[in-house]
Design a protein around this motif. Structure first.
Motif, PDB file in Angstrom:
ATOM      1  N   VAL A   1       0.825  -1.209   0.000  1.00  0.00           N
ATOM      2  CA  VAL A   1       0.000   0.000   0.000  1.00  0.00           C
ATOM      3  C   VAL A   1       0.856   1.256   0.000  1.00  0.00           C
ATOM      4  CG1 VAL A   1      -1.782   1.292   1.244  1.00  0.00           C
ATOM      5  CG2 VAL A   1      -1.863  -1.219   1.195  1.00  0.00           C
TER       6      VAL A   1
ATOM      7  N   THR B   1       6.807   2.933   4.182  1.00  0.00           N
ATOM      8  CA  THR B   1       6.549   2.001   5.282  1.00  0.00           C
ATOM      9  C   THR B   1       7.692   2.042   6.300  1.00  0.00           C
ATOM     10  OG1 THR B   1       5.251   0.497   3.892  1.00  0.00           O
ATOM     11  CG2 THR B   1       6.223  -0.432   5.883  1.00  0.00           C
TER      12      THR B   1
ATOM     13  N   THR C   1      -4.111   9.104  -0.994  1.00  0.00           N
ATOM     14  CA  THR C   1      -5.280   8.779  -1.804  1.00  0.00           C
ATOM     15  C   THR C   1      -5.635   7.288  -1.799  1.00  0.00           C
ATOM     16  OG1 THR C   1      -3.865   8.625  -3.770  1.00  0.00           O
ATOM     17  CG2 THR C   1      -4.938  10.744  -3.329  1.00  0.00           C
ATOM     18  N   HIS C   2      -4.637   6.425  -1.587  1.00  0.00           N
ATOM     19  CA  HIS C   2      -4.876   4.986  -1.687  1.00  0.00           C
ATOM     20  C   HIS C   2      -4.627   4.226  -0.385  1.00  0.00           C
ATOM     21  CE1 HIS C   2      -4.210   6.223  -5.914  1.00  0.00           C
ATOM     22  NE2 HIS C   2      -5.050   5.249  -6.199  1.00  0.00           N
ATOM     23  N   GLY C   3      -4.222   4.928   0.649  1.00  0.00           N
ATOM     24  CA  GLY C   3      -3.943   4.262   1.913  1.00  0.00           C
ATOM     25  C   GLY C   3      -5.193   3.658   2.534  1.00  0.00           C
ATOM     26  N   THR C   4      -5.013   2.622   3.300  1.00  0.00           N
ATOM     27  CA  THR C   4      -6.118   1.957   3.989  1.00  0.00           C
ATOM     28  C   THR C   4      -5.881   1.997   5.490  1.00  0.00           C
ATOM     29  OG1 THR C   4      -5.077  -0.232   3.964  1.00  0.00           O
ATOM     30  CG2 THR C   4      -6.407   0.395   2.026  1.00  0.00           C
ATOM     31  N   GLY C   5      -6.959   1.866   6.225  1.00  0.00           N
ATOM     32  CA  GLY C   5      -6.841   1.849   7.673  1.00  0.00           C
ATOM     33  C   GLY C   5      -6.024   0.679   8.164  1.00  0.00           C
ATOM     34  N   THR C   6      -6.168  -0.467   7.495  1.00  0.00           N
ATOM     35  CA  THR C   6      -5.414  -1.657   7.896  1.00  0.00           C
ATOM     36  C   THR C   6      -3.921  -1.454   7.714  1.00  0.00           C
ATOM     37  OG1 THR C   6      -7.280  -3.078   7.273  1.00  0.00           O
ATOM     38  CG2 THR C   6      -5.116  -4.120   7.489  1.00  0.00           C
ATOM     39  N   ALA C   7      -3.546  -0.872   6.559  1.00  0.00           N
ATOM     40  CA  ALA C   7      -2.127  -0.633   6.297  1.00  0.00           C
ATOM     41  C   ALA C   7      -1.565   0.403   7.263  1.00  0.00           C
ATOM     42  CB  ALA C   7      -1.931  -0.174   4.850  1.00  0.00           C
ATOM     43  N   LEU C   8      -2.352   1.426   7.555  1.00  0.00           N
ATOM     44  CA  LEU C   8      -1.907   2.455   8.497  1.00  0.00           C
ATOM     45  C   LEU C   8      -1.715   1.872   9.889  1.00  0.00           C
ATOM     46  CD1 LEU C   8      -1.282   5.490   8.659  1.00  0.00           C
ATOM     47  CD2 LEU C   8      -3.660   5.859   9.331  1.00  0.00           C
TER      48      LEU C   8
END
Length: 297
Positions: free
Chosen positions: A29, A35, A205-212
């Motif tokens: 992501v 990361t 724009t493409h980040g997700t809560g899970t990845a964060l």
């Protein structure tokens, strides 16, 4: 080892075992550099708060060069390599490559400190490479150039750890361990910022809560809290006992990935892990040869 420190050791193995799975979630992501930058930044903040609570003196100006070199060798480069490796290989592969760090530490001790190599450590190096070959050759994923690249990146991370450990012995002996950990994390974050910045717009724009959440856990728990636990373990039990956490991480990483990412645990993975861990045990002197065969000229 006391019961408290045994619990601390097992907890550390569980925490560090999750880091490879979390990189598998975050890197696709945010990309490897963002990361790693997030991990180093949050880790630096967490360790800094703990070090300040312990009234540690950092002496930033005096130790800046040492912090930078250790930060590059122990954090910025290996974390980035593992984050890139996470795009291509399973968690168990990365955790096994991580276990090669003590072997490369012995190699750098020979190169940088002039320490004499024993036949045991030479055999450990060869056996470790054989274990990697077994893992890749009969593991659960097809052998492709990307998989080979991911494995080599993981090995490169272990090389970085080996160099950083040796450099720390040479130049950071007089610096408090928590100060070295904190300063090196801040230095790593600063070094990574130019590489991570281009990925920020895409992450927004493409980040997700899970990845964060994965990056947050990587930074605060797997880096900040884990480093504090590790240095406590070293101070109370010694480095030789603390480093035995290396033997537990491949198993915990494989189990976490199997439970949460559905990554298989195959006979090839088990065989490769066992061979590499045997090599690591030889490198650490936990397996010994007769004294007359120990040294080489």
């Amino acid at each position: 080892m006391s019961t408290t420190n045994l619990i601390r050791l097992l907890s550390l193995a569980l925490i560090w075992g999750t880091s490879f799975m979390l990189m598998r979630i975050a890197s696709p992501v945010f990309g490897p550099f963002l990361t790693t930058f997030g991990r180093a930044s949050l880790g630096a903040l967490a360790i800094y708060l703990y070090a300040r609570h312990r009234r540690i003196e950092f002496q930033w100006k005096r130790n800046a060069k040492t912090y930078l070199i250790i930060g590059l060798g122990n954090t910025a480069i290996p974390f980035s390599l593992f984050a890139w490796s996470a795009l291509h290989v399973p968690s168990a592969y990365m955790a096994t490559m991580n276990s090669l760090a003590p072997i490369f530490t012995a190699v750098f001790g020979f190169i940088m400190l002039g320490e004499r190599l024993s036949w045991l450590r030479i055999c450990a190096f060869i056996l470790g490479l054989f274990g990697v070959a077994v893992l890749v050759g009969i593991g659960p994923v097809d052998v492709t150039p990307w998989v080979i690249g991911g494995v080599l990146a993981g090995m490169g991370a272990a090389v970085g750890y080996g160099f950083a450990a040796t450099y720390t012995r040479m130049y950071a002996k007089e610096i408090p361990a928590l100060a070295t950990a904190t300063g090196s994390q801040f230095a790593a974050a600063l070094a990574l910022l130019p590489l991570a910045a281009p990925a920020i717009p895409h992450a927004i724009t493409h980040g997700t809560g899970t990845a964060l959440l994965a990056v947050a856990i990587l930074g605060v728990v797997c880096t900040g809290i884990a480093y504090a636990m590790f240095f406590q373990l070293i101070s109370t039990e010694g480095a030789s006992k603390a480093i035995t956490v290396t033997f537990l991480i491949p198993a915990t990483a494989s189990i976490w990935a199997w439970l949460l990412l559905n990554e298989p645990i195959t006979h090839g993975i088990i065989a490769g892990i066992l061979i590499v861990l045997c090599a690591t045990a030889m490198s650490l002197g936990l397996i010994k040869l007769p004294k007359r065969t120990q040294k080489i000229a």
